[in-house]
Write a protein that holds these residues in place. Sequence first.
Motif, PDB file in Angstrom:
ATOM      1  N   CYS A 137      35.280  34.562  44.809  1.00  0.00           N
ATOM      2  CA  CYS A 137      34.914  34.777  43.409  1.00  0.00           C
ATOM      3  C   CYS A 137      36.162  34.995  42.555  1.00  0.00           C
ATOM      4  CB  CYS A 137      33.977  35.979  43.314  1.00  0.00           C
ATOM      5  SG  CYS A 137      33.511  36.357  41.614  1.00  0.00           S
ATOM      6  N   LEU A 139      36.146  35.920  39.420  1.00  0.00           N
ATOM      7  CA  LEU A 139      35.810  36.766  38.281  1.00  0.00           C
ATOM      8  C   LEU A 139      36.084  38.243  38.549  1.00  0.00           C
ATOM      9  CD1 LEU A 139      32.395  35.066  37.438  1.00  0.00           C
ATOM     10  CD2 LEU A 139      34.642  34.549  36.460  1.00  0.00           C
ATOM     11  N   GLU A 143      33.599  41.070  34.253  1.00  0.00           N
ATOM     12  CA  GLU A 143      33.019  39.768  33.933  1.00  0.00           C
ATOM     13  C   GLU A 143      31.694  39.572  34.670  1.00  0.00           C
ATOM     14  OE1 GLU A 143      37.280  37.451  33.123  1.00  0.00           O
ATOM     15  OE2 GLU A 143      36.331  37.371  35.106  1.00  0.00           O
ATOM     16  N   TYR A 173      35.338  38.719  27.262  1.00  0.00           N
ATOM     17  CA  TYR A 173      35.093  38.703  28.714  1.00  0.00           C
ATOM     18  C   TYR A 173      34.278  37.479  29.128  1.00  0.00           C
ATOM     19  CZ  TYR A 173      36.874  43.388  29.819  1.00  0.00           C
ATOM     20  OH  TYR A 173      37.680  44.488  30.040  1.00  0.00           O
ATOM     21  N   ALA A 177      35.306  34.340  31.572  1.00  0.00           N
ATOM     22  CA  ALA A 177      34.499  33.917  32.724  1.00  0.00           C
ATOM     23  C   ALA A 177      34.145  32.435  32.631  1.00  0.00           C
ATOM     24  CB  ALA A 177      33.223  34.762  32.806  1.00  0.00           C
ATOM     25  N   LYS A 180      37.222  30.369  33.503  1.00  0.00           N
ATOM     26  CA  LYS A 180      37.507  30.376  34.942  1.00  0.00           C
ATOM     27  C   LYS A 180      36.542  29.479  35.717  1.00  0.00           C
ATOM     28  CE  LYS A 180      39.418  35.081  35.121  1.00  0.00           C
ATOM     29  NZ  LYS A 180      39.170  36.467  35.576  1.00  0.00           N
TER      30      LYS A 180
END
Length: 199
Positions: A137, A139, A143, A173, A177, A180
């Motif tokens: 992950c 994040l 997030e 935030y 996310a 990403k």
Amino acid sequence: MRIVLADDEDLIRGALATLLGLEDDIEVVGQAGDGHTAVDLVRSTRPDLAVFDLEMPGCDGLEAASRVRAELDVPVVIVTRHARPGVLKRALASGVRGFVPKTTAASRLAEILRDVHAGKRYVDPEIAATALTASSCPLTERELELLRYAHTGSTVSAIAEQAHLAPGTVRNYLSSAMSKLGVSTRYEAARRAWEEGWI
């Protein structure tokens, strides 16, 4: 072996209780339709084992398992139809002793429960294999927290209120996310995080 069962689907919970009740050494001492009630039942009945569905309203199986493990020494087995790799990692981190897909036969589930009661762990081999090859992950915890709210369809203002943050901070935030994960909306980001089992 005394067990508490929790599943928000009445038909599945009732069928499972009946099938497990046919086993000579298993007694279902309580049934719950949500995680909060499940935790209360475990507190009041002190079973040998708890079997929780992963997805329940209010308090899901992992949150309920964490509460049980924090307060009582009762092993928890999670049963799920959504066996995503990230969920398995979270389950093991929360102290869950077994992770079983709902496609498992009742007789096999009874064997697994006996093994867990004897101090062993059980993770479905296919889920374990998938988890080993899953991507990690990218994040942050914050997030992920905000994407959990977004996954329920909450607006930025509602998310800000729930998370005790300013709306602009929430947007930052969520934007991070989304970047990403390579998606263009917070809903897509939340869906991707859910599919991966991160939330």
